[in-house]
Design a protein around this motif. Structure first.
Motif, short mmCIF file in Angstrom:
data_model
loop_
_atom_site.label_atom_id
_atom_site.label_comp_id
_atom_site.label_asym_id
_atom_site.label_seq_id
_atom_site.Cartn_x
_atom_site.Cartn_y
_atom_site.Cartn_z
N VAL A 6 0.82 -1.20 0.00
CA VAL A 6 0.00 0.00 0.00
C VAL A 6 0.86 1.26 0.00
N THR A 7 2.06 1.18 0.57
CA THR A 7 2.95 2.35 0.62
C THR A 7 3.70 2.56 -0.70
N ASN A 8 3.64 1.56 -1.59
CA ASN A 8 4.38 1.65 -2.85
C ASN A 8 3.69 0.83 -3.91
N LEU A 9 2.50 1.26 -4.32
CA LEU A 9 1.77 0.52 -5.35
C LEU A 9 2.40 0.70 -6.73
N GLY A 10 3.06 1.83 -6.94
CA GLY A 10 3.72 2.06 -8.22
C GLY A 10 2.75 2.39 -9.34
N VAL A 11 3.32 2.60 -10.52
CA VAL A 11 2.54 2.93 -11.72
C VAL A 11 2.43 1.68 -12.58
N LEU A 12 1.21 1.26 -12.89
CA LEU A 12 1.00 0.05 -13.68
C LEU A 12 1.67 0.15 -15.04
N GLY A 13 2.42 -0.89 -15.39
CA GLY A 13 3.13 -0.91 -16.66
C GLY A 13 4.51 -0.30 -16.61
N GLU A 28 7.30 -0.65 -11.07
CA GLU A 28 6.16 -1.15 -10.28
C GLU A 28 6.58 -2.50 -9.70
N PRO A 29 6.43 -2.72 -8.40
CA PRO A 29 7.06 -3.87 -7.75
C PRO A 29 6.79 -5.23 -8.38
N LEU A 30 5.55 -5.56 -8.70
CA LEU A 30 5.28 -6.90 -9.24
C LEU A 30 5.84 -7.06 -10.65
N PHE A 31 5.73 -6.01 -11.46
CA PHE A 31 6.33 -6.05 -12.81
C PHE A 31 7.85 -6.13 -12.69
N ALA A 32 8.42 -5.35 -11.76
CA ALA A 32 9.88 -5.37 -11.57
C ALA A 32 10.36 -6.76 -11.14
N ARG A 33 9.56 -7.42 -10.30
CA ARG A 33 9.95 -8.77 -9.87
C ARG A 33 9.90 -9.75 -11.03
N ALA A 34 8.92 -9.58 -11.94
CA ALA A 34 8.85 -10.43 -13.12
C ALA A 34 10.05 -10.18 -14.03
N ILE A 35 10.42 -8.92 -14.20
CA ILE A 35 11.58 -8.59 -15.03
C ILE A 35 12.84 -9.24 -14.46
N GLN A 36 12.99 -9.19 -13.16
CA GLN A 36 14.14 -9.81 -12.51
C GLN A 36 14.18 -11.30 -12.78
N GLU A 37 12.99 -11.94 -12.74
CA GLU A 37 12.93 -13.38 -12.99
C GLU A 37 13.29 -13.70 -14.44
N LYS A 61 17.87 -2.61 -8.62
CA LYS A 61 17.98 -1.82 -7.40
C LYS A 61 16.68 -1.82 -6.60
N THR A 62 15.60 -2.33 -7.23
CA THR A 62 14.30 -2.30 -6.57
C THR A 62 14.29 -3.22 -5.35
N SER A 63 13.82 -2.69 -4.23
CA SER A 63 13.65 -3.51 -3.03
C SER A 63 12.24 -4.08 -3.04
N PHE A 64 12.14 -5.36 -2.73
CA PHE A 64 10.84 -6.02 -2.73
C PHE A 64 10.32 -6.23 -1.31
#
Length: 511
Positions: free
Chosen positions: A442-449, A453-462, A469-472
């Motif tokens: 909730v403190t860092n929902l980010g911008v979709l696309g 954005e945390p969930l997209f960034a985690r997918a990119i990392q995978e 540099k993104t902290s999850f």
């Protein structure tokens, strides 16, 4: 069958007697005979419900009152319907299985037609609801704003928080969830004012800001919410957020994938985190755009109740990958611009269900499916929309609306099947568990696309194998207890294709 008449006959009589002593006739008190009282009970809706569920309902064989031999005569059947004067209570208490979480209905079938088409009365604000710490107080957070809606014209965006409506603090009793005031958001009020909030020292605090929103009829949401293509090293990664499987959007989906192909996309992130389902035929198109268009590959099977299953061959139960957009709802039957991928990265959460889960499960036997996010809803069942149209087996068809009983405008969308993939897997009623668990923060929902954005960034990392540099680390997990979509069960659907041969499967005829 229109009305059933219950006769309540009140008997009256005149008593006379003869006096043996003087043969005088003595008249006793005359009791007036009232006219026969007749109570009219309209049973057309009850008849529609029973006839539909007796034939189509997935649990028909497990519900005693839906048994084929439940009534010996037409009179016994009509008396039973008449005893249940409230159609809604009749349906809920007598005809539905305790296992059923997803059958729903409306006294106006057009509500259900519009809902499946992504058309609703809405202000365009899609939001989640969570609890503040361990209290009964509830806060809302904006997930996204529908384009061209009232909310899109106001000072409100993804990530904004609110804690009240019209000056009243939102709450939901932890011990008794039915004790809540969430109707301030979901009720009949067309206009309300949100009391906004913000994060202060890790907590949620009310702010002075207020936002007034008004619901409008006929808001049509574009389910293709965001698309993007990014380059990371030697990877071209496509991103698609798709929020509802709406028939008639297949050509638009195909155009998105044409762009992906032209840009050389070799990996895909499919974001279904807020997608509760929709049309199965649209799911087949999306799956084929990802995997390929071999039309001999089975995507999923539908398993019906014993009566229906016995009358259908594989042409009606087996659903394959497809090679075109089809012709439903004005699609152009264009060849698909498939990516022919060997893997796909799907963002799915507690807001993902039904057709979204079907895409994940259907692709799994053919490719690597990496699920990022949270456990999904767990809906492995399909439904159809039914109306009172016996000539068409009560199956709704837009071409047959003139045949619908004018006295019964109800729509019923019951569970009629279970779905399984080509490997026979269907056991996900408790939801699909993510390979990589990452709740929204909730403190860092980010911008979709956006790649940050945390969930997209985690997918990119995978995909890349490179730690950015993104902290999850999640500071304040959403822990969704409800949402603007989840509160309405009509949103969690897998609508099956209207391909069942209704002319082969007549409704029951009572004796």
């Amino acid at each position: 069958m229109k009305k059933f008449f219950l006769s309540l006959l009140c008997l009256g009589f005149v008593v006379t007697s003869c006096n043996n002593d003087d043969d005088t006739i003595i008249e006793e008190e005359e009791i007036e005979t009232p006219e026969e009282e007749i109570a009219e009970v309209d049973i057309e809706v009850q008849n529609f419900f029973w006839q539909t569920l007796n034939l189509w309902y997935f649990w028909q064989g497990d519900v005693p009152d839906l048994a084929d031999d439940r009534f010996d005569t037409q009179t016994a059947y009509e008396e039973y319907l008449a005893e249940n004067e409230d159609p809604e209570a009749f349906l809920e208490n007598k005809l539905l299985s305790p296992e059923d979480r997803f059958t729903f209905y409306s006294d106006d079938y057009t509500d259900l037609v519009n809902n499946s088409a992504g058309v609703s009365k809405s202000n365009g604000l899609q939001f989640g609801l969570g609890r503040i710490s361990d209290s009964d107080e509830v806060f809302g957070f904006v997930e996204y704003v529908v384009k061209n809606s009232d909310a899109s014209t106001k000072d409100i965006k993804r990530g904004d928080l609110f804690v009240g409506v019209d000056g009243q603090t939102l709450y939901s009793n932890r011990e008794n969830p039915e004790d809540n005031n969430l109707d301030l958001l979901f009720g009949d009020n067309d206009t309300y004012t949100l009391n906004m909030a913000e994060i202060v020292d890790g907590g949620i605090m009310t702010s002075a800001k207020k936002v007034t929103l008004t619901k409008t009829e006929g808001l049509e949401e574009d389910p293709i919410h965001v698309t993007n293509v990014i380059t990371s090293g030697d990877k071209k990664i496509g991103y698609l957020m798709y929020n509802q499987f709406v028939s008639g959007t297949e050509d638009e989906l195909n155009a998105v994938f044409a762009d992906f192909v032209s840009q050389g996309v070799n990996d895909l992130v499919l974001d279904l985190r807020y997608n509760l389902g929709g049309r199965g035929s649209t799911a087949a198109v999306l799956a084929s755009l990802i995997k390929g268009t071999n039309t001999s590959d089975l995507l999923f099977k539908t398993i019906y109740n014993a009566k229906i299953q016995a009358q259908l061959d594989s042409d009606f139960t087996d659903n394959f990958f497809v090679s075109t957009t089809g012709t439903n709802d004005d699609n152009s039957n264009a060849p698909l611009n498939t990516l022919n991928l060997n893997s796909v990265y799907i963002i799915a959460t507690e807001g993902s269900a039904s057709a979204s889960e079907l895409v994940m499960v259907g692709l799994a036997p053919y490719m690597k499916v990496v699920h990022i996010g949270g456990t999904t809803v767990g809906k492995n069942q399909g439904s159809l929309l039914f109306v009172d149209d016996p000539e068409n087996g009560n199956v709704y068809s837009p071409e047959n609306v003139d045949n619908i009983n004018p006295n019964v405008q109800w729509g019923l969308q019951p569970i009629i099947s279970r779905v399984e993939n080509s490997a026979g897997f269907s056991d996900y009623v408790d939801g699909l568990v993510p390979d990589i668990e990452l709740p929204e923060d909730v403190t860092n929902l980010g911008v979709l696309g956006n790649p940050d954005e945390p969930l997209f960034a985690r997918a990119i990392q995978e995909i890349t194998g490179v730690s950015g540099k993104t902290s999850f680390e999640v500071q304040l997990p959403a822990n969704v207890v409800s949402s603007s979509k989840l509160h309405d069960p009509r949103n969690a659907v897998l609508l099956l294709n209207n391909s069942v041969p209704t002319n082969k499967i007549p409704l029951a005829e009572k004796k």
